[in-house]
Write a protein that holds these residues in place. Structure first.
Motif, PDB file in Angstrom:
ATOM      1  N   VAL A 177       8.169   2.267 -10.943  1.00  7.39           N
ATOM      2  CA  VAL A 177       6.797   2.085 -10.464  1.00  7.39           C
ATOM      3  C   VAL A 177       6.787   0.960  -9.432  1.00  7.39           C
ATOM      4  O   VAL A 177       7.217  -0.162  -9.719  1.00  7.39           O
ATOM      5  N   HIS A 178       6.309   1.253  -8.243  1.00  5.66           N
ATOM      6  CA  HIS A 178       6.223   0.281  -7.163  1.00  5.66           C
ATOM      7  C   HIS A 178       4.797  -0.260  -7.084  1.00  5.66           C
ATOM      8  O   HIS A 178       3.834   0.520  -7.123  1.00  5.66           O
ATOM      9  N   VAL A 179       4.663  -1.569  -6.939  1.00  2.37           N
ATOM     10  CA  VAL A 179       3.343  -2.211  -6.851  1.00  2.37           C
ATOM     11  C   VAL A 179       3.319  -3.119  -5.630  1.00  2.37           C
ATOM     12  O   VAL A 179       4.216  -3.953  -5.450  1.00  2.37           O
ATOM     13  N   THR A 180       2.288  -2.966  -4.807  1.00  2.00           N
ATOM     14  CA  THR A 180       2.163  -3.731  -3.567  1.00  2.00           C
ATOM     15  C   THR A 180       0.740  -4.249  -3.401  1.00  2.00           C
ATOM     16  O   THR A 180      -0.221  -3.510  -3.631  1.00  2.00           O
ATOM     17  N   ALA A 181       0.620  -5.507  -2.997  1.00  2.00           N
ATOM     18  CA  ALA A 181      -0.660  -6.048  -2.552  1.00  2.00           C
ATOM     19  C   ALA A 181      -0.696  -5.951  -1.035  1.00  2.00           C
ATOM     20  O   ALA A 181       0.157  -6.528  -0.343  1.00  2.00           O
ATOM     21  N   LEU A 182      -1.656  -5.218  -0.515  1.00  2.00           N
ATOM     22  CA  LEU A 182      -1.830  -5.073   0.928  1.00  2.00           C
ATOM     23  C   LEU A 182      -2.862  -6.091   1.387  1.00  2.00           C
ATOM     24  O   LEU A 182      -3.991  -6.111   0.882  1.00  2.00           O
ATOM     25  N   CYS A 183      -2.471  -6.942   2.343  1.00  2.00           N
ATOM     26  CA  CYS A 183      -3.313  -8.068   2.748  1.00  2.00           C
ATOM     27  C   CYS A 183      -3.650  -8.009   4.233  1.00  2.00           C
ATOM     28  O   CYS A 183      -3.093  -8.769   5.048  1.00  2.00           O
ATOM     29  N   PRO A 184      -4.560  -7.126   4.621  1.00  2.00           N
ATOM     30  CA  PRO A 184      -4.928  -7.042   6.036  1.00  2.00           C
ATOM     31  C   PRO A 184      -5.838  -8.185   6.449  1.00  2.00           C
ATOM     32  O   PRO A 184      -6.526  -8.795   5.614  1.00  2.00           O
ATOM     33  N   GLY A 185      -5.837  -8.463   7.749  1.00  2.00           N
ATOM     34  CA  GLY A 185      -6.821  -9.373   8.320  1.00  2.00           C
ATOM     35  C   GLY A 185      -8.011  -8.564   8.819  1.00  2.00           C
ATOM     36  O   GLY A 185      -8.442  -7.608   8.173  1.00  2.00           O
ATOM     37  N   PHE A 186      -8.529  -8.936   9.976  1.00  2.00           N
ATOM     38  CA  PHE A 186      -9.681  -8.222  10.534  1.00  2.00           C
ATOM     39  C   PHE A 186      -9.281  -6.783  10.855  1.00  2.00           C
ATOM     40  O   PHE A 186      -8.282  -6.539  11.538  1.00  2.00           O
ATOM     41  N   THR A 187     -10.057  -5.845  10.341  1.00  2.00           N
ATOM     42  CA  THR A 187      -9.746  -4.422  10.458  1.00  2.00           C
ATOM     43  C   THR A 187     -10.973  -3.668  10.951  1.00  2.00           C
ATOM     44  O   THR A 187     -12.078  -3.882  10.439  1.00  2.00           O
ATOM     45  N   TYR A 188     -10.756  -2.793  11.922  1.00  2.00           N
ATOM     46  CA  TYR A 188     -11.860  -1.948  12.399  1.00  2.00           C
ATOM     47  C   TYR A 188     -12.224  -0.942  11.306  1.00  2.00           C
ATOM     48  O   TYR A 188     -11.464  -0.021  11.010  1.00  2.00           O
ATOM     49  N   PRO A 206     -10.833 -12.892  18.913  1.00  2.00           N
ATOM     50  CA  PRO A 206     -10.266 -12.130  20.032  1.00  2.00           C
ATOM     51  C   PRO A 206      -9.817 -10.748  19.570  1.00  2.00           C
ATOM     52  O   PRO A 206      -9.475 -10.553  18.402  1.00  2.00           O
ATOM     53  N   PRO A 207      -9.781  -9.780  20.480  1.00  2.00           N
ATOM     54  CA  PRO A 207      -9.390  -8.413  20.104  1.00  2.00           C
ATOM     55  C   PRO A 207      -8.002  -8.311  19.494  1.00  2.00           C
ATOM     56  O   PRO A 207      -7.755  -7.438  18.653  1.00  2.00           O
ATOM     57  N   TRP A 208      -7.076  -9.201  19.887  1.00  2.00           N
ATOM     58  CA  TRP A 208      -5.703  -9.081  19.382  1.00  2.00           C
ATOM     59  C   TRP A 208      -5.577  -9.438  17.898  1.00  2.00           C
ATOM     60  O   TRP A 208      -4.527  -9.224  17.297  1.00  2.00           O
ATOM     61  N   LEU A 209      -6.642  -9.986  17.310  1.00  2.00           N
ATOM     62  CA  LEU A 209      -6.600 -10.265  15.875  1.00  2.00           C
ATOM     63  C   LEU A 209      -6.953  -9.039  15.031  1.00  2.00           C
ATOM     64  O   LEU A 209      -6.802  -9.075  13.807  1.00  2.00           O
ATOM     65  N   TRP A 210      -7.428  -7.975  15.678  1.00  2.00           N
ATOM     66  CA  TRP A 210      -7.935  -6.816  14.948  1.00  2.00           C
ATOM     67  C   TRP A 210      -6.903  -5.697  14.900  1.00  2.00           C
ATOM     68  O   TRP A 210      -6.173  -5.460  15.864  1.00  2.00           O
ATOM     69  N   LEU A 211      -6.863  -4.992  13.772  1.00  2.00           N
ATOM     70  CA  LEU A 211      -6.039  -3.797  13.616  1.00  2.00           C
ATOM     71  C   LEU A 211      -6.928  -2.617  13.243  1.00  2.00           C
ATOM     72  O   LEU A 211      -8.012  -2.797  12.684  1.00  2.00           O
ATOM     73  N   GLY A 212      -6.435  -1.420  13.529  1.00  2.00           N
ATOM     74  CA  GLY A 212      -7.139  -0.220  13.107  1.00  2.00           C
ATOM     75  C   GLY A 212      -6.841   0.092  11.652  1.00  2.00           C
ATOM     76  O   GLY A 212      -5.795  -0.284  11.110  1.00  2.00           O
ATOM     77  N   ALA A 213      -7.773   0.792  11.004  1.00  2.00           N
ATOM     78  CA  ALA A 213      -7.579   1.165   9.602  1.00  2.00           C
ATOM     79  C   ALA A 213      -6.332   2.017   9.417  1.00  2.00           C
ATOM     80  O   ALA A 213      -5.624   1.894   8.401  1.00  2.00           O
ATOM     81  N   ASP A 214      -6.023   2.878  10.387  1.00  2.00           N
ATOM     82  CA  ASP A 214      -4.822   3.717  10.289  1.00  2.00           C
ATOM     83  C   ASP A 214      -3.553   2.866  10.281  1.00  2.00           C
ATOM     84  O   ASP A 214      -2.609   3.150   9.522  1.00  2.00           O
ATOM     85  N   GLU A 215      -3.515   1.824  11.138  1.00  2.00           N
ATOM     86  CA  GLU A 215      -2.349   0.935  11.170  1.00  2.00           C
ATOM     87  C   GLU A 215      -2.173   0.215   9.838  1.00  2.00           C
ATOM     88  O   GLU A 215      -1.050   0.075   9.326  1.00  2.00           O
ATOM     89  N   VAL A 216      -3.276  -0.263   9.287  1.00  2.00           N
ATOM     90  CA  VAL A 216      -3.223  -1.002   8.031  1.00  2.00           C
ATOM     91  C   VAL A 216      -2.739  -0.099   6.896  1.00  2.00           C
ATOM     92  O   VAL A 216      -1.851  -0.467   6.109  1.00  2.00           O
ATOM     93  N   ALA A 217      -3.305   1.095   6.802  1.00  2.00           N
ATOM     94  CA  ALA A 217      -2.912   2.014   5.736  1.00  2.00           C
ATOM     95  C   ALA A 217      -1.457   2.436   5.877  1.00  2.00           C
ATOM     96  O   ALA A 217      -0.732   2.542   4.872  1.00  2.00           O
ATOM     97  N   ALA A 218      -1.005   2.679   7.101  1.00  2.00           N
ATOM     98  CA  ALA A 218       0.392   3.059   7.318  1.00  2.00           C
ATOM     99  C   ALA A 218       1.327   1.945   6.870  1.00  2.00           C
ATOM    100  O   ALA A 218       2.365   2.198   6.237  1.00  2.00           O
ATOM    101  N   ALA A 219       0.972   0.699   7.177  1.00  2.00           N
ATOM    102  CA  ALA A 219       1.794  -0.433   6.743  1.00  2.00           C
ATOM    103  C   ALA A 219       1.824  -0.521   5.224  1.00  2.00           C
ATOM    104  O   ALA A 219       2.869  -0.788   4.623  1.00  2.00           O
ATOM    105  N   GLY A 220       0.672  -0.283   4.589  1.00  2.00           N
ATOM    106  CA  GLY A 220       0.619  -0.327   3.133  1.00  2.00           C
ATOM    107  C   GLY A 220       1.440   0.764   2.494  1.00  2.00           C
ATOM    108  O   GLY A 220       2.139   0.526   1.487  1.00  2.00           O
ATOM    109  N   TYR A 221       1.386   1.970   3.048  1.00  2.00           N
ATOM    110  CA  TYR A 221       2.175   3.077   2.500  1.00  2.00           C
ATOM    111  C   TYR A 221       3.668   2.783   2.625  1.00  2.00           C
ATOM    112  O   TYR A 221       4.428   2.979   1.666  1.00  2.00           O
TER     113      TYR A 221
END
Length: 266
Positions: A177-188, A206-221
């Motif tokens: 069983v794999h367990v991960t805490a996903l810790c995004p910053g500012f997310t669209y 600034p815009p460079w601090l923001w990520l898209g929800a798809d990027e965040v979810a892909a990193a979490g997966y």
């Protein structure tokens, strides 16, 4: 059923919806839950047509202490067991702690703490028995930096989820069983729209601090598949998390006191 099932909470938009699409592309059937049943049905239909997986939708409010049992009873009635859990449901509660109603804070804690812990507790034994499981607790960069005034319990609950995930990771990894805490910053996503802080935060960041929800979810997966305990998506967020560990606590708290009002309603 031959395919594994993933349960995603808060699946109607943002990171939850992005996770649902990614999991479906990797062959998971889906159980999707959120408060907005119409949004869930639209997402489920999109995923069914695109990926050909089974999708179950359960409109539920996790602020209701009985909601988690009702979710699991619904899945059991369909003969399904959960192989992957994404604890994503969450929101922010603006304002200074003393200016809020306890009933609102209580509901917040039910959604942000009790529901994820209860779901993990009730689903983990089956994962251990089958020697396969994936649990992603969507925490936040806010859980890795000092607290700030306003949204008083938000950073605290996210810090809890990080520590909870680390402990659960150590207990479960020997059982597949794999367990991960996903810790995004500012997310669209709709997060800042719901608590009416979009304009304030957009003006302060600034815009460079923001990520898209798809990027965040892909990193979490990718992180949970690789069995990484904590995932902080994005180079700027990684740098912020690293600096927060290095500087003295009183310096860090002073920094949050000066900068926090740019991002938090008090």
């Amino acid at each position: 059923m031959d395919r594994r099932l993933a349960l995603v909470t808060g699946a109607s938009a943002g990171i939850g919806a992005a996770f649902a699409r990614i999991l479906a592309r990797h062959g998971y059937d889906l159980a999707l839950t959120a408060r907005r049943g119409d949004r869930l049905e639209a997402l489920a239909e999109e995923i069914r047509l695109r990926s050909g997986v089974e999708t179950l939708t359960i409109a539920a409010d996790l602020a209701d202490p009985d909601a988690t049992d009702q979710l699991l009873e619904h899945l059991a009635a369909h003969g399904r067991t959960v192989d992957a859990l994404v604890n994503n449901a969450g929101y922010g509660l603006p304002g200074a702690y003393a200016d809020t109603r306890w009933e609102d804070q209580q509901a917040f804690l039910q959604v942000m703490l009790h529901a994820p812990c209860e779901l993990a507790h009730k689903l983990l034994p089956g994962m251990v028995e089958r020697r396969f499981g994936r649990i992603v607790n969507v925490a936040s960069l806010a859980g890795l930096v000092p607290g700030s005034a306003g949204h008083t319990l938000y950073g605290a609950t996210k810090s809890f989820l990080v520590k909870f995930s680390q402990s659960l990771h150590l207990e479960a990894e020997a059982h597949g069983v794999h367990v991960t805490a996903l810790c995004p910053g500012f997310t669209y996503s709709e997060f800042h729209d719901v608590n009416a802080t979009r304009a304030q935060i957009s003006a302060a960041t600034p815009p460079w601090l923001w990520l898209g929800a798809d990027e965040v979810a892909a990193a979490g997966y990718e992180a949970v598949e690789a069995n990484r305990t904590v995932c902080v998506p994005g180079a700027p967020n990684k740098a912020i998390a690293a600096v927060a560990k290095l500087i003295p606590d009183d310096w860090a708290l002073a920094l949050m006191a000066s900068q926090g009002p740019r991002f938090r309603k008090v």
